[in-house]
Scaffold this active site. Structure first.
Site, PDB file in Angstrom:
ATOM      1  N   SER A 216     -11.301  -0.457  -0.380  1.00 11.21           N
ATOM      2  CA  SER A 216     -10.039  -0.421   0.353  1.00 11.21           C
ATOM      3  C   SER A 216     -10.252  -0.624   1.838  1.00 11.21           C
ATOM      4  O   SER A 216      -9.381  -1.142   2.521  1.00 11.21           O
ATOM      5  CB  SER A 216      -9.344   0.932   0.166  1.00 11.21           C
ATOM      6  OG  SER A 216      -8.567   0.963  -0.981  1.00 11.21           O
TER       7      SER A 216
ATOM      8  N   ASP B 197       0.858  -1.174   0.000  1.00 10.27           N
ATOM      9  CA  ASP B 197       0.000   0.000   0.000  1.00 10.27           C
ATOM     10  C   ASP B 197       0.895   1.225   0.000  1.00 10.27           C
ATOM     11  O   ASP B 197       2.031   1.172  -0.450  1.00 10.27           O
ATOM     12  CB  ASP B 197      -0.869  -0.041   1.272  1.00 10.27           C
ATOM     13  CG  ASP B 197      -2.147   0.757   1.156  1.00 10.27           C
ATOM     14  OD1 ASP B 197      -2.061   1.994   1.160  1.00 10.27           O
ATOM     15  OD2 ASP B 197      -3.231   0.159   1.070  1.00 10.27           O
TER      16      ASP B 197
ATOM     17  N   HIS C  48      -3.790   6.632   3.770  1.00 15.02           N
ATOM     18  CA  HIS C  48      -4.514   5.437   3.343  1.00 15.02           C
ATOM     19  C   HIS C  48      -3.914   4.177   3.962  1.00 15.02           C
ATOM     20  O   HIS C  48      -4.615   3.323   4.497  1.00 15.02           O
ATOM     21  CB  HIS C  48      -4.493   5.333   1.825  1.00 15.02           C
ATOM     22  CG  HIS C  48      -5.268   4.184   1.282  1.00 15.02           C
ATOM     23  ND1 HIS C  48      -4.717   2.940   1.073  1.00 15.02           N
ATOM     24  CD2 HIS C  48      -6.562   4.086   0.913  1.00 15.02           C
ATOM     25  CE1 HIS C  48      -5.632   2.125   0.594  1.00 15.02           C
ATOM     26  NE2 HIS C  48      -6.764   2.792   0.483  1.00 15.02           N
TER      27      HIS C  48
END
Length: 458
Positions: free
Chosen positions: A404, A174, A234
């Site tokens: 996600s 990621d 994120h």
């Protein structure tokens, strides 16, 4: 599930908060040595002037030297060696377009396959800057307090004493994540094989990879957001859902105890196929050479076209018993009709089972999220992915939407199962996750199982 690659047009865009990232693996079986026909190179974003090339059998990186002038490419780096032949990131040197060069190389007889170096992006967006009590519905069960039957049922597993184990490892492919966040620092990996001394003690090619590696930046700094939290939100959000620690005033993950390793490949401008391959192979190497109990990687990203090189990296990981858990995507489309990668990959032919688990998003009422991609044969199950609160930099919390966010619930479930079933194979973990789902009307005909995640059901 049966996943057949579809080679039509794909819309690029990593689906981080919406979706995810890229993989690596170990040497493919003989069957894998016959690559599938790549997708046409159109309407997708890739690195200008770069092509990923798998040389024909027996040709090492040095073997390209004699061919460079004729083929019009120059080797930039070796990504892996597969069946004795080098997998290379190359630069086009004769002025041809990437499309033209891929076509030329495919017919040259000197390469096994050639493909663009796809770019991946994420689209995470915050909807609530502050965590408040009662909002962590993705962890609830129908008998917990607070209760929500459409949550992951993690709270019910905790009530039975199933809270995870530090001996279970998860790779986060990621962005990086804030490893000193109050909710994450207790579950962060510290590499025992490579102490900080300026040397590559474990011989994996990465100097002082203390907490993992930044493949986008080419260094050991797996968090680049600083105290302003300007980057890596994120990845930090994903980590909190998998393994946020309990009883510290913040959020809590599916596992109170787990060990998380960063494989950062998404940077300021997204990530590339080449870096995703290196990230996937990094975890495979940690498991095969050092015996780390890595049970899964979380891949909340997507975009680009079919990549034979990435597929084979995922297969290498699958052979090492590492699941590849991937976001289905955030475009609201049917993955059966238009393939979405990496979630549409299927490793069954070359690994003997499908290591890829594709995850759709549901909301707190059990409805399939309007943005979530789906697929009766290509997407396995649903999980909480709307208004999901978790950790973000710097030492904060926020609510995000996306497949996600659904994906780390499932990755957390894989780690939780592994903590109570030591020695379970990747296939056994996969079967437990998919076999324990709760039937959900909104997912009927939209996913393989027709159900949602239930981590208290195994």
């Amino acid at each position: 599930m049966t996943r057949t690659p579809l080679f039509g047009l794909l819309t690029l865009g990593i689906l981080l908060a919406s979706c995810g990232s890229t993989p690596t693996a170990t040497a493919p079986t003989p069957e894998a040595s016959a690559p599938q026909t790549p997708a046409p190179v159109t309407a997708r974003e890739y690195v200008p002037g770069e092509v990923i090339v798998q040389l024909a059998g027996g040709l090492g990186a040095q073997g390209l030297g004699a061919l460079e002038a004729r083929l019009g490419v120059q080797s930039l780096e070796q990504l892996a060696v597969v069946d004795g032949a080098a997998l290379l990131r190359t630069r086009v040197t004769d002025g041809q377009s990437v499309e033209g060069k891929v076509a030329q190389l495919q017919t040259s007889g000197a390469v096994r396959f050639a493909e663009p170096n796809w770019i991946y992006q994420h689209q995470a967006t915050a909807t609530d800057a502050q965590f408040t009590n009662g909002t962590l519905w993705g962890m609830y069960g129908d008998a917990s307090t607070p209760a929500n039957g459409y949550g992951s049922q993690a709270a019910e597993a905790w009530a039975r004493g199933s809270v995870g184990s530090d001996s279970v490892y998860v790779g986060i492919i990621d962005e990086g994540y804030q490893f000193d966040h109050p909710d994450l620092r207790g579950n962060v990996w510290l590499n025992p094989f490579d102490p900080v001394d300026g040397r590559d003690n474990d011989g994996n090619g990465y100097i002082d990879d203390t907490r993992g590696w930044d493949f986008a930046g080419g260094d050991n700094s797996v968090y680049d957001g600083g105290t302003r939290g300007s980057l890596d939100a994120h990845g930090t959000h994903v980590a909190g859902t998998i393994g946020g620690t309990a009883n510290d005033g913040g959020v809590v993950g599916v596992n109170h105890n787990v060990t998380m390793i960063s494989g950062k490949f998404l940077g300021r401008r997204g990530g590339t196929t080449a870096d995703s391959i290196k990230a996937v192979d990094y975890f495979t190497d940690l498991k095969t050479r050092h015996g780390l109990n890595i049970v899964a990687t979380n891949n909340s990203w997507g975009g680009g076209g079919y990549s034979q090189a990435l597929y084979e990296a995922i297969v290498r990981g699958a052979k090492a018993n590492i699941l590849f858990i991937a976001a289905a995507g955030n475009s609201g489309t049917d993955n059966d009709a238009a393939a979405s990668y990496p979630s549409n990959y299927d490793t069954t032919k070359d690994a003997g089972y499908d290591a890829v688990i594709a995850v759709a998003a549901i909301d707190k009422a059990g409805a399939l999220a309007s943005f979530s991609q789906y697929g009766r044969t290509q997407v396995d199950l649903g999980a909480p992915g709307v208004a999901i609160s978790s950790s973000v930099p710097y030492n904060k919390y926020a609510s995000y939407n996306g497949t996600s966010m659904a994906t780390p619930h499932v990755t957390g479930g894989a780690a939780l199962y592994a903590s109570t079933h030591p020695g379970a194979t990747a296939k056994q973990i996969r079967d437990a996750l998919l076999g324990s789902v709760v039937a959900t009307p909104s997912l009927n005909g939209k996913t393989v199982t027709g159900g949602r995640l239930n981590v208290s059901g195994f």
